[in-house]
Design an enzyme around this catalytic site. Structure first.
Site, PDB file in Angstrom:
ATOM      1  N   GLY A  13       0.826  -1.211   0.000  1.00 37.71           N
ATOM      2  CA  GLY A  13       0.000   0.000   0.000  1.00 37.71           C
ATOM      3  C   GLY A  13       0.859   1.259   0.000  1.00 37.71           C
ATOM      4  O   GLY A  13       2.014   1.264   0.422  1.00 37.71           O
ATOM      5  N   ARG A  17      -2.108   8.881   3.121  1.00 34.95           N
ATOM      6  CA  ARG A  17      -2.309   9.900   4.157  1.00 34.95           C
ATOM      7  C   ARG A  17      -1.033  10.231   4.932  1.00 34.95           C
ATOM      8  O   ARG A  17      -0.998  11.176   5.715  1.00 34.95           O
ATOM      9  CB  ARG A  17      -3.419   9.454   5.122  1.00 34.95           C
ATOM     10  CG  ARG A  17      -4.803   9.642   4.493  1.00 34.95           C
ATOM     11  CD  ARG A  17      -5.893   9.271   5.460  1.00 34.95           C
ATOM     12  NE  ARG A  17      -6.009   7.836   5.631  1.00 34.95           N
ATOM     13  CZ  ARG A  17      -6.547   7.250   6.699  1.00 34.95           C
ATOM     14  NH1 ARG A  17      -7.010   7.976   7.690  1.00 34.95           N
ATOM     15  NH2 ARG A  17      -6.625   5.936   6.770  1.00 34.95           N
ATOM     16  N   GLN A  74       3.223  -6.616  -6.293  1.00 31.89           N
ATOM     17  CA  GLN A  74       1.824  -6.386  -6.661  1.00 31.89           C
ATOM     18  C   GLN A  74       1.836  -5.085  -7.458  1.00 31.89           C
ATOM     19  O   GLN A  74       2.004  -3.999  -6.889  1.00 31.89           O
ATOM     20  CB  GLN A  74       0.956  -6.238  -5.404  1.00 31.89           C
ATOM     21  CG  GLN A  74      -0.517  -6.071  -5.715  1.00 31.89           C
ATOM     22  CD  GLN A  74      -1.333  -5.635  -4.502  1.00 31.89           C
ATOM     23  OE1 GLN A  74      -0.810  -5.066  -3.543  1.00 31.89           O
ATOM     24  NE2 GLN A  74      -2.619  -5.904  -4.543  1.00 31.89           N
ATOM     25  N   ASP A 104       1.871  -2.822   8.376  1.00 37.89           N
ATOM     26  CA  ASP A 104       1.748  -1.519   9.050  1.00 37.89           C
ATOM     27  C   ASP A 104       1.118  -1.631  10.438  1.00 37.89           C
ATOM     28  O   ASP A 104       0.576  -0.664  10.948  1.00 37.89           O
ATOM     29  CB  ASP A 104       0.938  -0.552   8.171  1.00 37.89           C
ATOM     30  CG  ASP A 104      -0.481  -1.037   7.924  1.00 37.89           C
ATOM     31  OD1 ASP A 104      -0.795  -2.193   8.266  1.00 37.89           O
ATOM     32  OD2 ASP A 104      -1.290  -0.249   7.383  1.00 37.89           O
ATOM     33  N   GLY A 141     -12.527  -2.874   9.846  1.00 35.86           N
ATOM     34  CA  GLY A 141     -13.514  -3.894   9.504  1.00 35.86           C
ATOM     35  C   GLY A 141     -14.152  -4.477  10.765  1.00 35.86           C
ATOM     36  O   GLY A 141     -13.464  -4.707  11.760  1.00 35.86           O
ATOM     37  N   ASN A 229      -1.728   4.910   9.658  1.00 32.39           N
ATOM     38  CA  ASN A 229      -2.183   5.513   8.408  1.00 32.39           C
ATOM     39  C   ASN A 229      -1.751   6.968   8.270  1.00 32.39           C
ATOM     40  O   ASN A 229      -1.685   7.496   7.184  1.00 32.39           O
ATOM     41  CB  ASN A 229      -3.701   5.421   8.293  1.00 32.39           C
ATOM     42  CG  ASN A 229      -4.158   3.972   8.243  1.00 32.39           C
ATOM     43  OD1 ASN A 229      -3.805   3.230   7.330  1.00 32.39           O
ATOM     44  ND2 ASN A 229      -4.899   3.545   9.255  1.00 32.39           N
ATOM     45  N   ARG A 334      32.402   6.090  16.194  1.00 34.77           N
ATOM     46  CA  ARG A 334      31.747   5.715  14.952  1.00 34.77           C
ATOM     47  C   ARG A 334      32.642   4.795  14.120  1.00 34.77           C
ATOM     48  O   ARG A 334      33.839   4.667  14.402  1.00 34.77           O
ATOM     49  CB  ARG A 334      31.367   6.954  14.137  1.00 34.77           C
ATOM     50  CG  ARG A 334      32.569   7.777  13.698  1.00 34.77           C
ATOM     51  CD  ARG A 334      32.148   9.091  13.079  1.00 34.77           C
ATOM     52  NE  ARG A 334      33.273   9.896  12.699  1.00 34.77           N
ATOM     53  CZ  ARG A 334      33.840   9.903  11.473  1.00 34.77           C
ATOM     54  NH1 ARG A 334      33.352   9.150  10.509  1.00 34.77           N
ATOM     55  NH2 ARG A 334      34.878  10.664  11.222  1.00 34.77           N
ATOM     56  N   TYR A 367      40.927  13.765  18.457  1.00 34.34           N
ATOM     57  CA  TYR A 367      40.391  13.023  17.306  1.00 34.34           C
ATOM     58  C   TYR A 367      41.317  11.843  17.030  1.00 34.34           C
ATOM     59  O   TYR A 367      42.506  12.035  16.719  1.00 34.34           O
ATOM     60  CB  TYR A 367      40.281  13.907  16.056  1.00 34.34           C
ATOM     61  CG  TYR A 367      39.932  13.069  14.845  1.00 34.34           C
ATOM     62  CD1 TYR A 367      38.724  12.367  14.804  1.00 34.34           C
ATOM     63  CD2 TYR A 367      40.816  12.918  13.775  1.00 34.34           C
ATOM     64  CE1 TYR A 367      38.404  11.551  13.723  1.00 34.34           C
ATOM     65  CE2 TYR A 367      40.499  12.108  12.693  1.00 34.34           C
ATOM     66  CZ  TYR A 367      39.286  11.418  12.683  1.00 34.34           C
ATOM     67  OH  TYR A 367      38.974  10.608  11.634  1.00 34.34           O
TER      68      TYR A 367
HETATM   69  C1  UD1 Z   1      -7.895  -3.940   6.303  1.00 31.04           C
HETATM   70  C2  UD1 Z   1      -9.065  -4.927   6.436  1.00 31.04           C
HETATM   71  C3  UD1 Z   1      -9.936  -4.495   7.608  1.00 31.04           C
HETATM   72  C4  UD1 Z   1      -9.090  -4.476   8.876  1.00 31.04           C
HETATM   73  C5  UD1 Z   1      -7.876  -3.580   8.694  1.00 31.04           C
HETATM   74  C6  UD1 Z   1      -6.964  -3.734   9.859  1.00 31.04           C
HETATM   75  C7  UD1 Z   1      -9.548  -5.578   4.132  1.00 31.04           C
HETATM   76  C8  UD1 Z   1     -10.420  -5.401   2.969  1.00 31.04           C
HETATM   77  N1  UD1 Z   1      -9.841  -4.862   5.209  1.00 31.04           N
HETATM   78  O1  UD1 Z   1      -8.448  -2.676   6.034  1.00 31.04           O
HETATM   79  O2  UD1 Z   1     -10.998  -5.415   7.769  1.00 31.04           O
HETATM   80  O3  UD1 Z   1      -9.882  -4.018   9.954  1.00 31.04           O
HETATM   81  O4  UD1 Z   1      -7.127  -3.962   7.514  1.00 31.04           O
HETATM   82  O5  UD1 Z   1      -5.881  -2.837   9.783  1.00 31.04           O
HETATM   83  O6  UD1 Z   1      -8.626  -6.381   4.081  1.00 31.04           O
HETATM   84  N2  UD1 Z   1      -2.202  -3.730   0.937  1.00 31.04           N
HETATM   85  C9  UD1 Z   1      -1.517  -4.255  -0.123  1.00 31.04           C
HETATM   86  N3  UD1 Z   1      -2.080  -4.206  -1.362  1.00 31.04           N
HETATM   87  C10 UD1 Z   1      -3.299  -3.688  -1.586  1.00 31.04           C
HETATM   88  C11 UD1 Z   1      -4.002  -3.142  -0.491  1.00 31.04           C
HETATM   89  C12 UD1 Z   1      -3.427  -3.191   0.757  1.00 31.04           C
HETATM   90  O7  UD1 Z   1      -0.406  -4.759   0.035  1.00 31.04           O
HETATM   91  O8  UD1 Z   1      -3.743  -3.694  -2.731  1.00 31.04           O
HETATM   92  C13 UD1 Z   1      -1.583  -3.798   2.262  1.00 31.04           C
HETATM   93  C14 UD1 Z   1      -1.352  -2.429   2.857  1.00 31.04           C
HETATM   94  O9  UD1 Z   1      -0.056  -1.980   2.531  1.00 31.04           O
HETATM   95  C15 UD1 Z   1      -1.487  -2.707   4.345  1.00 31.04           C
HETATM   96  C16 UD1 Z   1      -2.450  -3.867   4.406  1.00 31.04           C
HETATM   97  O10 UD1 Z   1      -2.465  -4.453   3.124  1.00 31.04           O
HETATM   98  O11 UD1 Z   1      -0.253  -3.105   4.911  1.00 31.04           O
HETATM   99  C17 UD1 Z   1      -3.859  -3.433   4.789  1.00 31.04           C
HETATM  100  O12 UD1 Z   1      -4.351  -2.581   3.766  1.00 31.04           O
HETATM  101  P1  UD1 Z   1      -5.226  -1.302   4.083  1.00 31.04           P
HETATM  102  O13 UD1 Z   1      -5.550  -0.624   2.823  1.00 31.04           O
HETATM  103  O14 UD1 Z   1      -4.566  -0.500   5.137  1.00 31.04           O
HETATM  104  O15 UD1 Z   1      -6.533  -2.001   4.625  1.00 31.04           O
HETATM  105  P2  UD1 Z   1      -7.598  -1.386   5.570  1.00 31.04           P
HETATM  106  O16 UD1 Z   1      -8.502  -0.531   4.787  1.00 31.04           O
HETATM  107  O17 UD1 Z   1      -6.933  -0.803   6.737  1.00 31.04           O
HETATM  108 CA    CA Z   2      -4.783  -0.154   7.331  1.00 30.14          CA
END
Ligand code: UD1
Ligand code: CA
Length: 467
Positions: A13, A17, A74, A104, A141, A229, A334, A367
């Protein structure tokens, strides 16, 4: 079990934000990228393989991955279900179990992850998920349960009804699942939802609704499920991380005089009866022995520190310090400085790529770069190893028992042999034989009556000017 356990960490992701050029999962807490915190959890479960889904800033993410992890790209971020599906070509025919984590969510604990795996194994479940109860579950979720308490699905906030939004049990985003079942469910996903994404949670719901055994483990600690986020969330998690880390080390016998202001990275080890004062920052793979004092506002990274060492207000990186040494205030180590036992490194002393033997002292303003300094050597105030001639770096050697007087320059390459003595203020360009005194400075000449003569001359000039 470990023979058939694979970990998948979602880290593709963008983190819009965060408003950052750095991929979200590389933002650090206590010097460790968010993703590094998650990979540390993965290390604890004995997975045979770890796949990290990368996308935004994928090259930078790849750079920090340990050799045990494999990046899987991806290309477009079409949702969490799509993310996990990228691993499918790598897991063809795999009949084992996958553990899925988000890159994250840094405060998940080993104990909670172990409890989730245990619940999964004990109940021989097809799928297990981690949930948490939150006062303010925001846009996370929501976990749906049937009348018997069994998990029946997960609904994303944006797709949820008002009743569903009132649910306080949330999906942490950490799952354990039989890969054949998950892989089949991923193939059936559609993006028919409020965000137009392939939701991993829909695959989870499909398995839950398919009559399989679904287990869950609920953490009563809302921080464990907290993701990052925004920068504000990053800061809040850093504060909470500091609190927990200090609590952990206090339970192991370390004193913290200001736990909220002290940062101790996740790969740091601290011995018993250490005192870590307020504002100290200890990062990377730093190990500290017993009974050390890490004074206020000191910063250490990738340091190896023995027992009974006192460090005051210093900046110390990539180096080692022997037992019983005193360092600081305002010392700078260092680039693989190795300082022996019972040494004293005082104020405004910088040591780079050098070794100092046991009992050696450099107490003020020096030094020491590219130097090999023996045992029980005295480095006087203001000594400089002149290690760079504008083109190349050269080494200085000072053997055991030598004495280098204050404000001397040792022009490298040069050796002061054992018990050699360098007179203060010398510029040493040639080796000093063992036990010899080297004086390398202009001889002093005293001119008797010089001041009175000069004053007389000045007085004569000014009376002429006024007249
Ligand atoms: C997701 C869950 C939600 C949960 C929340 C917890 C889904 C649809 N929803 O929501 O139920 O409560 O996490 O934090 O799964 N990512 C990818 N590729 C993508 C999209 C996301 O690698 O195409 C990764 C993001 O980098 C992140 C993780 O997946 O590390 C979660 O994605 P994010 O978009 O933050 O999901 P949420 O909307 O938070
Ligand atoms: Ca998230």
């Amino acid at each position: 079990m470990s023979q058939e356990l694979v970990a998948i960490v979602m880290a593709a992701g963008k983190g819009t934000r965060m408003k950052s050029d750095l991929p979200k999962v590389l933002h650090p807490i206590a010097g460790e990228p968010l993703l590094g915190h998650v990979l540390l959890r993965v290390e604890g479960i004995g997975a045979q393989k770890t796949y990290v889904i990368v996308g935004h800033g994928g090259d930078k993410v790849r750079e920090m991955l340990p050799g045990t992890s494999q990046a899987v790209e991806q290309k477009e971020q079409l949702g969490t279900g799509h993310a996990v599906d990228q691993v499918s070509p790598h897991l063809e025919g795999f009949q084992g179990t996958v553990v899925i984590l988000s890159g994250d969510v840094p405060l998940l604990s080993d104990a909670t992850l172990a409890a989730l795996l245990k619940a999964h194994m004990d109940t021989k479940a097809t799928l297990s998920l981690l949930t948490a109860h939150m006062h303010d579950p925001g846009s996370l979720g929501r976990v749906l349960r049937g009348p018997n308490g069994k998990v029946t699905g997960i609904v994303e906030f944006k797709d949820a009804t008002a009743d569903q939004r009132a649910i306080r049990e949330i999906n942490v985003g950490t799952y354990v699942c039989s890969w054949p079942h998950l892989s089949a469910a991923l193939k059936n996903l559609t993006p028919n939802n409020a965000q137009g994404e392939y939701y991993l949670t829909d695959a989870i719901a499909a398995i839950a609704g398919g009559g399989h055994t679904v287990a869950s483990h609920t953490s009563n600690d809302p921080w464990e499920g907290a993701g990052v986020n925004t920068r504000a969330e990053l800061a809040a998690l850093q504060t909470e991380y500091n609190r927990r880390t200090a609590a952990h080390w206090m339970a192991e016998g370390v004193t913290f005089t200001g736990p909220e202001s002290t940062v101790v990275g996740p790969r740091v080890t601290l011995g018993r009866d250490c005192v870590v004062e307020q504002g100290a920052i200890i990062l990377g793979r730093t190990s500290i022995g017993d009974r050390c004092i890490i004074g206020a506002y000191s910063q250490l990274r990738d340091m190896s520190v023995g027992d009974d060492v006192e460090i005051l207000h210093s900046y110390l990186v990539d180096s080692s310090i022997g037992d019983g040494a005193h360092v600081g205030p305002y010392a700078h180590l260092r680039a693989h400085a190795a300082v022996g036992k019972n040494t004293r490194i005082g104020n405004f002393v910088e040591i780079k790529n050098s070794t100092l033997g046991d009992g050696t002292k450099a107490a003020h303003l020096a030094y020491l770069g590219d130097a090999t300094i023996g045992k029980k050597v005295n480095i006087g105030c203001g000594v400089i190893t002149v290690n760079y001639d504008g083109m190349r770096k050269c080494r200085t050697t000072v053997e055991d028992g030598a004495f280098v007087g204050s404000n001397s320059n040792l022009i490298a390459p040069v050796t002061v042999h054992a018990d050699g003595y360098v007179a203060a203020g010398s510029t040493i360009t040639e080796d000093v034989p063992a036990g010899a005194l080297a004086v390398g400075r202009g001889r002093q000449a005293n001119k008797e009556g010089w001041v009175a003569k000069r004053r007389g001359a000045q007085a004569a000039t000014s009376s002429r000017d006024q007249g």
